[in-house]
Design a protein around this motif. Structure first.
Motif, PDB file in Angstrom:
ATOM      1  N   THR A   1       2.208  10.024 -19.356  1.00  0.00           N
ATOM      2  CA  THR A   1       3.459   9.949 -18.591  1.00  0.00           C
ATOM      3  C   THR A   1       3.274   9.279 -17.234  1.00  0.00           C
ATOM      4  OG1 THR A   1       3.111  12.135 -17.593  1.00  0.00           O
ATOM      5  CG2 THR A   1       4.270  12.049 -19.716  1.00  0.00           C
ATOM      6  N   ARG A   2       2.068   8.812 -16.936  1.00  0.00           N
ATOM      7  CA  ARG A   2       1.807   8.191 -15.637  1.00  0.00           C
ATOM      8  C   ARG A   2       2.164   6.704 -15.637  1.00  0.00           C
ATOM      9  NH1 ARG A   2      -4.233  10.729 -14.703  1.00  0.00           N
ATOM     10  NH2 ARG A   2      -3.575  12.911 -14.449  1.00  0.00           N
ATOM     11  N   ILE A   3       2.517   6.206 -14.459  1.00  0.00           N
ATOM     12  CA  ILE A   3       2.711   4.772 -14.266  1.00  0.00           C
ATOM     13  C   ILE A   3       1.335   4.120 -14.170  1.00  0.00           C
ATOM     14  CG2 ILE A   3       3.638   2.999 -12.726  1.00  0.00           C
ATOM     15  CD1 ILE A   3       5.700   5.128 -11.804  1.00  0.00           C
ATOM     16  N   ASN A   4       1.144   3.041 -14.904  1.00  0.00           N
ATOM     17  CA  ASN A   4      -0.152   2.362 -14.896  1.00  0.00           C
ATOM     18  C   ASN A   4      -0.299   1.562 -13.606  1.00  0.00           C
ATOM     19  OD1 ASN A   4      -2.061  -0.011 -15.549  1.00  0.00           O
ATOM     20  ND2 ASN A   4      -2.414   1.439 -17.218  1.00  0.00           N
ATOM     21  N   LEU A   5      -1.181   2.026 -12.717  1.00  0.00           N
ATOM     22  CA  LEU A   5      -1.303   1.422 -11.395  1.00  0.00           C
ATOM     23  C   LEU A   5      -1.886   0.006 -11.431  1.00  0.00           C
ATOM     24  CD1 LEU A   5      -0.658   2.136  -8.480  1.00  0.00           C
ATOM     25  CD2 LEU A   5      -2.978   3.042  -8.244  1.00  0.00           C
TER      26      LEU A   5
ATOM     27  N   ALA B   1       0.808  -1.221   0.000  1.00  0.00           N
ATOM     28  CA  ALA B   1       0.000   0.000   0.000  1.00  0.00           C
ATOM     29  C   ALA B   1       0.849   1.282   0.000  1.00  0.00           C
ATOM     30  CB  ALA B   1      -0.966  -0.010   1.186  1.00  0.00           C
ATOM     31  N   PRO B   2       1.921   1.398   0.803  1.00  0.00           N
ATOM     32  CA  PRO B   2       2.713   2.637   0.755  1.00  0.00           C
ATOM     33  C   PRO B   2       3.311   2.907  -0.623  1.00  0.00           C
ATOM     34  CG  PRO B   2       3.193   1.427   2.769  1.00  0.00           C
ATOM     35  CD  PRO B   2       2.372   0.521   1.925  1.00  0.00           C
ATOM     36  N   MET B   3       3.814   1.864  -1.293  1.00  0.00           N
ATOM     37  CA  MET B   3       4.349   2.050  -2.637  1.00  0.00           C
ATOM     38  C   MET B   3       3.248   2.480  -3.604  1.00  0.00           C
ATOM     39  SD  MET B   3       6.894   1.904  -4.823  1.00  0.00           S
ATOM     40  CE  MET B   3       8.230   0.842  -4.276  1.00  0.00           C
ATOM     41  N   THR B   4       2.078   1.867  -3.474  1.00  0.00           N
ATOM     42  CA  THR B   4       0.952   2.215  -4.346  1.00  0.00           C
ATOM     43  C   THR B   4       0.569   3.683  -4.184  1.00  0.00           C
ATOM     44  OG1 THR B   4       0.128  -0.049  -4.141  1.00  0.00           O
ATOM     45  CG2 THR B   4      -1.412   1.603  -4.965  1.00  0.00           C
TER      46      THR B   4
ATOM     47  N   GLY C   1      13.515   6.068  -4.362  1.00  0.00           N
ATOM     48  CA  GLY C   1      14.651   5.789  -5.231  1.00  0.00           C
ATOM     49  C   GLY C   1      14.334   4.711  -6.250  1.00  0.00           C
ATOM     50  N   PHE C   2      13.579   3.701  -5.826  1.00  0.00           N
ATOM     51  CA  PHE C   2      13.183   2.635  -6.737  1.00  0.00           C
ATOM     52  C   PHE C   2      12.315   3.176  -7.867  1.00  0.00           C
ATOM     53  CE2 PHE C   2       9.684  -0.347  -7.700  1.00  0.00           C
ATOM     54  CZ  PHE C   2      10.403  -1.321  -8.378  1.00  0.00           C
ATOM     55  N   LEU C   3      11.359   4.045  -7.522  1.00  0.00           N
ATOM     56  CA  LEU C   3      10.474   4.601  -8.538  1.00  0.00           C
ATOM     57  C   LEU C   3      11.241   5.496  -9.511  1.00  0.00           C
ATOM     58  CD1 LEU C   3       7.228   5.511  -6.575  1.00  0.00           C
ATOM     59  CD2 LEU C   3       7.519   3.736  -8.283  1.00  0.00           C
ATOM     60  N   LEU C   4      12.168   6.303  -8.993  1.00  0.00           N
ATOM     61  CA  LEU C   4      12.934   7.186  -9.860  1.00  0.00           C
ATOM     62  C   LEU C   4      13.830   6.395 -10.810  1.00  0.00           C
ATOM     63  CD1 LEU C   4      13.942   9.993  -7.329  1.00  0.00           C
ATOM     64  CD2 LEU C   4      12.175  10.095  -9.109  1.00  0.00           C
ATOM     65  N   SER C   5      14.303   5.226 -10.348  1.00  0.00           N
ATOM     66  CA  SER C   5      15.207   4.420 -11.168  1.00  0.00           C
ATOM     67  C   SER C   5      14.466   3.533 -12.159  1.00  0.00           C
ATOM     68  CB  SER C   5      16.091   3.542 -10.266  1.00  0.00           C
ATOM     69  OG  SER C   5      16.862   4.323  -9.393  1.00  0.00           O
ATOM     70  N   HIS C   6      13.311   2.995 -11.754  1.00  0.00           N
ATOM     71  CA  HIS C   6      12.658   1.956 -12.555  1.00  0.00           C
ATOM     72  C   HIS C   6      11.264   2.328 -13.037  1.00  0.00           C
ATOM     73  CE1 HIS C   6      15.896  -0.758 -11.372  1.00  0.00           C
ATOM     74  NE2 HIS C   6      15.705  -0.390 -10.127  1.00  0.00           N
ATOM     75  N   GLY C   7      10.708   3.439 -12.574  1.00  0.00           N
ATOM     76  CA  GLY C   7       9.361   3.806 -12.985  1.00  0.00           C
ATOM     77  C   GLY C   7       9.311   4.238 -14.451  1.00  0.00           C
ATOM     78  N   ARG C   8       8.437   3.612 -15.228  1.00  0.00           N
ATOM     79  CA  ARG C   8       8.248   3.944 -16.633  1.00  0.00           C
ATOM     80  C   ARG C   8       6.751   4.104 -16.894  1.00  0.00           C
ATOM     81  NH1 ARG C   8      12.741   4.292 -15.657  1.00  0.00           N
ATOM     82  NH2 ARG C   8      14.586   3.517 -16.759  1.00  0.00           N
ATOM     83  N   PRO C   9       6.368   4.979 -17.809  1.00  0.00           N
ATOM     84  CA  PRO C   9       4.944   5.196 -18.064  1.00  0.00           C
ATOM     85  C   PRO C   9       4.323   4.040 -18.839  1.00  0.00           C
ATOM     86  CG  PRO C   9       6.264   6.498 -19.578  1.00  0.00           C
ATOM     87  CD  PRO C   9       7.228   5.875 -18.611  1.00  0.00           C
ATOM     88  N   GLY C  10       2.988   4.013 -18.835  1.00  0.00           N
ATOM     89  CA  GLY C  10       2.260   3.044 -19.631  1.00  0.00           C
ATOM     90  C   GLY C  10       2.044   1.728 -18.911  1.00  0.00           C
ATOM     91  N   TRP C  11       1.270   0.845 -19.568  1.00  0.00           N
ATOM     92  CA  TRP C  11       0.949  -0.427 -18.908  1.00  0.00           C
ATOM     93  C   TRP C  11       2.150  -1.358 -18.859  1.00  0.00           C
ATOM     94  CZ3 TRP C  11       1.346  -5.153 -21.238  1.00  0.00           C
ATOM     95  CH2 TRP C  11       1.431  -5.195 -22.640  1.00  0.00           C
ATOM     96  N   ARG C  12       3.022  -1.310 -19.878  1.00  0.00           N
ATOM     97  CA  ARG C  12       4.234  -2.136 -19.837  1.00  0.00           C
ATOM     98  C   ARG C  12       5.164  -1.684 -18.719  1.00  0.00           C
ATOM     99  NH1 ARG C  12       3.587  -1.800 -25.493  1.00  0.00           N
ATOM    100  NH2 ARG C  12       3.315  -3.836 -26.510  1.00  0.00           N
ATOM    101  N   GLY C  13       5.300  -0.368 -18.579  1.00  0.00           N
ATOM    102  CA  GLY C  13       6.143   0.151 -17.502  1.00  0.00           C
ATOM    103  C   GLY C  13       5.594  -0.214 -16.133  1.00  0.00           C
TER     104      GLY C  13
END
Length: 257
Positions: free
Chosen positions: A99-103, A82-85, A174-186
């Protein structure tokens, strides 16, 4: 006015997502509680119990056992993710849609890993029943087996793999900044990546359920609190990790004795 309306809309969306996570968590814990009540109150002839011999298991037995583990994974890991979400929701606030991460795909990827763990746990339970290490009520028959599981889980708390996975889980930004990508694949890749570290961090603590009783809701709650504490308690995560490790090892030695 347009800015305030947009902020208001995004805030409402975040609250709805938080409410949905909370409702799903409560529903999963309620389902587990109802299963435990049914096991303790129904007559033996009306109660489903896993067969003792491995050769006696049907597809229905595998399905019921796997669904039990799936509900357990949802109940225990929804509070953990939940905190990451909510951090993803906060970061995406004000961004353009493309440009959003697909939740939804993030959560799908995350729980795919835990579904895999649940299948492995189902196969382990199948073998444990075949070896008569578990009772039909899914409690441990052997103090030696219980002690071995507890000691193994405690020792894992001090391994480099545990430390690495836990460090990753403690730094969501830090994880989100390094690995977060937009779209459903990201979102899917992000969920799979985060889920892999999460399973690597928590699998040994989950196996403690084989020692304390697979359907013991009280212990499910205590293990969930332990996982949350070692991740999210400020300035006490390392001491919590070590305390859990020493406690499990000591308890396992007592079981052996």
């Amino acid at each position: 006015m347009a800015v305030s309306a947009r902020i208001s809309k995004s805030t409402i969306q975040g609250l709805l997502i938080a409410a949905g996570l909370g409702a799903a968590t409560i529903a999963a814990w309620w389902a587990l509680y109802q299963q435990q009540v049914a096991m303790n109150s129904l007559p033996m002839d009306r109660m489903w119990m896993p067969p003792t011999g491995t050769w006696r298991w049907s597809l229905t037995d595998f399905g019921l056992t796997a669904s039990m583990w799936l509900i357990m994974m949802l109940a225990m890991m929804l509070p953990v993710v939940a905190p990451m979400t909510m951090l993803i929701v906060r970061i995406d606030r004000g961004r353009r849609a493309e440009t959003r991460i697909n939740l939804p795909t993030f959560l799908l990827g995350y729980f795919v890993l835990w579904v895999g763990f649940g299948i492995i746990a189902t196969l382990l339970q199948w073998q444990f029943h075949g070896l008569r290490w578990l009772t039909p009520m899914m409690d441990s028959r052997s103090s030696m087996v219980s002690g071995s599981i507890l000691i193994m889980s405690g020792l894992y708390q001090f391994t480099p793999w545990k430390t690495a996975c836990l460090s990753h889980c403690r730094a969501p930004m830090g994880f989100l900044l390094s690995h977060g990508r937009p779209g459903w694949r990201g979102g899917l890749r992000l969920g799979l990546h985060h889920g892999l570290y999460c399973v690597g961090c928590c699998w040994a603590e989950m196996l403690v359920m084989f020692a304390v009783g697979i359907m013991n809701v009280l212990w499910m709650g205590l293990i969930t609190l332990a996982i949350l504490a070692e991740r999210y308690v400020p300035s006490a995560g390392e001491s919590t990790r070590k305390l859990i490790g020493f406690g499990l090892i000591a308890w396992g030695c007592v079981q052996w004795l």
